[in-house]
Design a protein around this motif. Structure first.
Motif: not given
Length: 122
Positions: A1-2, A25-30, A32, A77
């Protein structure tokens, strides 16, 4: 969860400066594309500035162009908004947002911070 969290708001006199931060926080992809929006009392939310995922695509609202500077550090981030030459009409709650595509439309953004109050007053 971003999740997004802003900080850096406060009270400043006209002509002063503030620097807002938005931690992701919680970013799992490239990374944004991200943006700053603001909402003053009794007014609709309005676009302030956006920055592409790589930091190479930047836009500003005409009302802040030349006074505000958006930037980001993807290693940490964090997105920033340096606000100089502040005016009373800049008073608003400033929120950061993230989306799949960078646009000026707040409805296109999936993730939002809780907002931070900026007050410009003498």
């Amino acid at each position: 969860q971003v999740q997004l969290r802003e900080s850096g708001g406060g009270v400043v006199q006209p002509g002063g400066s503030l620097k807002l931060s938005c931690v992701v926080s919680g970013r799992t992809t490239s990374p944004y594309p991200m943006a700053w929006f603001r909402q003053a009392p009794g007014k609709e939310r309005e676009f302030v500035s956006l920055i592409g995922w790589g930091g190479n695509s930047i836009e500003y609202a005409n009302s802040v162009k030349g006074r505000f500077t958006i930037s980001r550090d993807n290693n940490k981030d964090i997105m920033y908004l340096q606000m100089d030459s502040l005016k009373p009409e800049d008073t608003a709650i400033y929120s950061c947002a993230a989306a799949q595509t960078a646009t000026r439309n707040p409805n296109d953004y999936n993730y939002w911070g809780q907002g931070t109050q900026v007050t410009v007053s003498s």
